[in-house]
Design a protein around this motif. Sequence first.
Motif, PDB file in Angstrom:
ATOM      1  N   PRO A 191       3.391 -44.569 -10.237  1.00  0.00           N
ATOM      2  CA  PRO A 191       4.518 -44.238  -9.353  1.00  0.00           C
ATOM      3  C   PRO A 191       4.091 -44.018  -7.908  1.00  0.00           C
ATOM      4  O   PRO A 191       2.899 -43.925  -7.592  1.00  0.00           O
ATOM      5  CB  PRO A 191       5.082 -42.950  -9.967  1.00  0.00           C
ATOM      6  CG  PRO A 191       3.934 -42.333 -10.684  1.00  0.00           C
ATOM      7  CD  PRO A 191       3.077 -43.464 -11.169  1.00  0.00           C
ATOM      8  N   TRP A 192       5.084 -43.914  -7.041  1.00  0.00           N
ATOM      9  CA  TRP A 192       4.816 -43.650  -5.623  1.00  0.00           C
ATOM     10  C   TRP A 192       4.019 -42.354  -5.434  1.00  0.00           C
ATOM     11  O   TRP A 192       3.197 -42.253  -4.533  1.00  0.00           O
ATOM     12  CB  TRP A 192       6.138 -43.555  -4.845  1.00  0.00           C
ATOM     13  CG  TRP A 192       6.945 -44.819  -4.850  1.00  0.00           C
ATOM     14  CD1 TRP A 192       6.483 -46.092  -4.672  1.00  0.00           C
ATOM     15  CD2 TRP A 192       8.355 -44.931  -5.038  1.00  0.00           C
ATOM     16  NE1 TRP A 192       7.519 -46.989  -4.731  1.00  0.00           N
ATOM     17  CE2 TRP A 192       8.682 -46.317  -4.949  1.00  0.00           C
ATOM     18  CE3 TRP A 192       9.392 -44.011  -5.256  1.00  0.00           C
ATOM     19  CZ2 TRP A 192       9.989 -46.791  -5.084  1.00  0.00           C
ATOM     20  CZ3 TRP A 192      10.694 -44.474  -5.391  1.00  0.00           C
ATOM     21  CH2 TRP A 192      10.987 -45.846  -5.299  1.00  0.00           C
TER      22      TRP A 192
ATOM     23  N   GLU B  74      -3.328 -44.871 -17.707  1.00  0.00           N
ATOM     24  CA  GLU B  74      -1.989 -45.465 -17.672  1.00  0.00           C
ATOM     25  C   GLU B  74      -0.923 -44.387 -17.777  1.00  0.00           C
ATOM     26  O   GLU B  74      -1.004 -43.504 -18.626  1.00  0.00           O
ATOM     27  CB  GLU B  74      -1.852 -46.461 -18.828  1.00  0.00           C
ATOM     28  CG  GLU B  74      -0.554 -47.231 -18.840  1.00  0.00           C
ATOM     29  CD  GLU B  74      -0.515 -48.291 -19.918  1.00  0.00           C
ATOM     30  OE1 GLU B  74       0.437 -48.279 -20.728  1.00  0.00           O
ATOM     31  OE2 GLU B  74      -1.438 -49.124 -19.966  1.00  0.00           O
ATOM     32  N   PRO B  75       0.097 -44.430 -16.919  1.00  0.00           N
ATOM     33  CA  PRO B  75       1.131 -43.400 -16.966  1.00  0.00           C
ATOM     34  C   PRO B  75       1.946 -43.488 -18.253  1.00  0.00           C
ATOM     35  O   PRO B  75       2.020 -44.558 -18.877  1.00  0.00           O
ATOM     36  CB  PRO B  75       2.003 -43.712 -15.740  1.00  0.00           C
ATOM     37  CG  PRO B  75       1.792 -45.166 -15.495  1.00  0.00           C
ATOM     38  CD  PRO B  75       0.378 -45.451 -15.890  1.00  0.00           C
TER      39      PRO B  75
ATOM     40  N   ARG C 118      11.479 -47.318 -13.580  1.00  0.00           N
ATOM     41  CA  ARG C 118      11.950 -46.761 -14.848  1.00  0.00           C
ATOM     42  C   ARG C 118      12.152 -45.248 -14.830  1.00  0.00           C
ATOM     43  O   ARG C 118      13.207 -44.769 -15.272  1.00  0.00           O
ATOM     44  CB  ARG C 118      10.985 -47.168 -15.973  1.00  0.00           C
ATOM     45  CG  ARG C 118      10.949 -48.671 -16.239  1.00  0.00           C
ATOM     46  CD  ARG C 118       9.971 -49.022 -17.340  1.00  0.00           C
ATOM     47  NE  ARG C 118       9.844 -50.468 -17.515  1.00  0.00           N
ATOM     48  CZ  ARG C 118       8.974 -51.244 -16.853  1.00  0.00           C
ATOM     49  NH1 ARG C 118       8.148 -50.690 -15.971  1.00  0.00           N
ATOM     50  NH2 ARG C 118       8.928 -52.537 -17.065  1.00  0.00           N
ATOM     51  N   PRO C 119      11.198 -44.443 -14.351  1.00  0.00           N
ATOM     52  CA  PRO C 119      11.405 -42.992 -14.389  1.00  0.00           C
ATOM     53  C   PRO C 119      12.583 -42.514 -13.517  1.00  0.00           C
ATOM     54  O   PRO C 119      13.109 -41.428 -13.731  1.00  0.00           O
ATOM     55  CB  PRO C 119      10.079 -42.425 -13.850  1.00  0.00           C
ATOM     56  CG  PRO C 119       9.080 -43.508 -14.087  1.00  0.00           C
ATOM     57  CD  PRO C 119       9.832 -44.780 -13.892  1.00  0.00           C
ATOM     58  N   ASN C 120      12.989 -43.338 -12.549  1.00  0.00           N
ATOM     59  CA  ASN C 120      14.121 -42.981 -11.680  1.00  0.00           C
ATOM     60  C   ASN C 120      15.468 -43.285 -12.319  1.00  0.00           C
ATOM     61  O   ASN C 120      16.507 -42.925 -11.770  1.00  0.00           O
ATOM     62  CB  ASN C 120      14.043 -43.746 -10.358  1.00  0.00           C
ATOM     63  CG  ASN C 120      12.918 -43.287  -9.460  1.00  0.00           C
ATOM     64  OD1 ASN C 120      12.048 -42.545  -9.878  1.00  0.00           O
ATOM     65  ND2 ASN C 120      12.931 -43.727  -8.220  1.00  0.00           N
ATOM     66  N   GLY C 121      15.453 -43.999 -13.438  1.00  0.00           N
ATOM     67  CA  GLY C 121      16.707 -44.425 -14.052  1.00  0.00           C
ATOM     68  C   GLY C 121      17.148 -45.794 -13.593  1.00  0.00           C
ATOM     69  O   GLY C 121      18.255 -46.238 -13.915  1.00  0.00           O
ATOM     70  N   SER C 122      16.291 -46.473 -12.836  1.00  0.00           N
ATOM     71  CA  SER C 122      16.573 -47.835 -12.367  1.00  0.00           C
ATOM     72  C   SER C 122      15.919 -48.802 -13.350  1.00  0.00           C
ATOM     73  O   SER C 122      14.700 -48.994 -13.315  1.00  0.00           O
ATOM     74  CB  SER C 122      16.018 -48.027 -10.950  1.00  0.00           C
ATOM     75  OG  SER C 122      16.195 -49.348 -10.511  1.00  0.00           O
TER      76      SER C 122
ATOM     77  N   PHE D  15       5.958 -47.426 -13.963  1.00  0.00           N
ATOM     78  CA  PHE D  15       6.915 -47.329 -12.868  1.00  0.00           C
ATOM     79  C   PHE D  15       7.557 -48.700 -12.628  1.00  0.00           C
ATOM     80  O   PHE D  15       8.771 -48.855 -12.716  1.00  0.00           O
ATOM     81  CB  PHE D  15       6.201 -46.827 -11.614  1.00  0.00           C
ATOM     82  CG  PHE D  15       7.128 -46.254 -10.580  1.00  0.00           C
ATOM     83  CD1 PHE D  15       7.784 -45.052 -10.812  1.00  0.00           C
ATOM     84  CD2 PHE D  15       7.336 -46.896  -9.370  1.00  0.00           C
ATOM     85  CE1 PHE D  15       8.645 -44.512  -9.870  1.00  0.00           C
ATOM     86  CE2 PHE D  15       8.193 -46.356  -8.421  1.00  0.00           C
ATOM     87  CZ  PHE D  15       8.850 -45.164  -8.665  1.00  0.00           C
ATOM     88  N   HIS D  16       6.744 -49.711 -12.295  1.00  0.00           N
ATOM     89  CA  HIS D  16       7.211 -51.088 -12.117  1.00  0.00           C
ATOM     90  C   HIS D  16       6.497 -51.996 -13.122  1.00  0.00           C
ATOM     91  O   HIS D  16       5.745 -51.525 -13.972  1.00  0.00           O
ATOM     92  CB  HIS D  16       6.878 -51.601 -10.714  1.00  0.00           C
ATOM     93  CG  HIS D  16       7.491 -50.845  -9.582  1.00  0.00           C
ATOM     94  ND1 HIS D  16       8.810 -50.478  -9.543  1.00  0.00           N
ATOM     95  CD2 HIS D  16       6.951 -50.410  -8.409  1.00  0.00           C
ATOM     96  CE1 HIS D  16       9.065 -49.851  -8.403  1.00  0.00           C
ATOM     97  NE2 HIS D  16       7.951 -49.787  -7.702  1.00  0.00           N
TER      98      HIS D  16
END
Length: 381
Positions: free
Chosen positions: A337-338, A348-349, A302-306, A353-354
Amino acid sequence: MKRYNLMLLLLSVIFFQACTQKQVKTTAAEEPKVWTSAQAKKWYNGEPWLIGSNYLPSTAINQLEMWQQDTFDTTTINRELGWAQSLGMNTMRVYLHDLPYQDDSTGFLNRIDIFLRIAKAHNIKPMFVIFDSCWDPFPKSGKQRAPKPFVHNSGWVQSPGREALKDTTQYARLEKYVKGLVGHFAQDSRILAWDVWNEPDNTNDSSYGKEELPQKAEHVIPLLKKTFEWARSARPSQPLTSAVWAGDWSSDTVLKPIQKLQLEESDVISFHNYDKPVDFENRIKQLERYNKPMICTEYMARPNGSTFEGFLPIAKKYHVGMINWGFVDGKSQTIYPWDSWQKKYTGEPPVWFHDIFRKEGTPYRAEETNFIKQMTGVTKT
């Protein structure tokens, strides 16, 4: 008499050569080959639009904990695959490992069969991953360590591990695993496909880079080629593939040797993309030159725009199968995230991320799961 014996000898030689040539031609004709475009399209046209997730039960930290007898959790698997079915998902990408086969091949194959029975009950045909070059290069059978708090995939392990990868004397053991596995399920209609090796040249620079095998790709390439050969020799009814995941794929001239091998040996084309929708569409266009069906076997960060909203409409337009990373927030902790390997997280971020579901089965974002249902036809628009 001598002339008669000489003639008989010559006729015998000619007959032997003819038989040998015929045998060579027959053997060559019977050797299993990479699927043609027509064969691949025929297979793909027999499947629905493929959509699913990379799946690991929330109670497992890695492939070993998923598949070892003591921690094989059918209750959780059944419950979570039910959630996948509720979204209209029809496949799951599931990682196997060579060590459970080495430890107890019969038990391992039986557990895979049980998994397939559960998956079929939920109308899901999994894609199985045979080998994987990501994360910890030192896998060990037995009890697995607890997750490192707030760290993405803190316990995931490679297959084969570093020690096996650099030791060609272990090829026989790995060959036995691949042939035994694929051969056992070669005609099993419950299996979608075999992903021969995940990200084979990944050197895990941000996590285990210092512990990785130097010149890793040089060790992987010959074994990757053999793995395709071993799997194909079992004559599976399911296609073989290995996803290209990084670098430039715009033309054959710029491909790395390992990418060239992956694409040439794959019956159907698979790839990964965690970038923005425009990048995703460009990747599809780059791979169209192979004139084969395509499956994106990893996406959605999600944070990558994917995102599902950004990628799924493009995928449907090009009829590309879609398998996102992450399904349930569990011991793999891939909501982080990575960069959690370098940056400290304490909770929790702000944006996952996924993953799609929380452990109890509620969606992370209801609007997201509703969108997936619309795309799969579970909910009519």
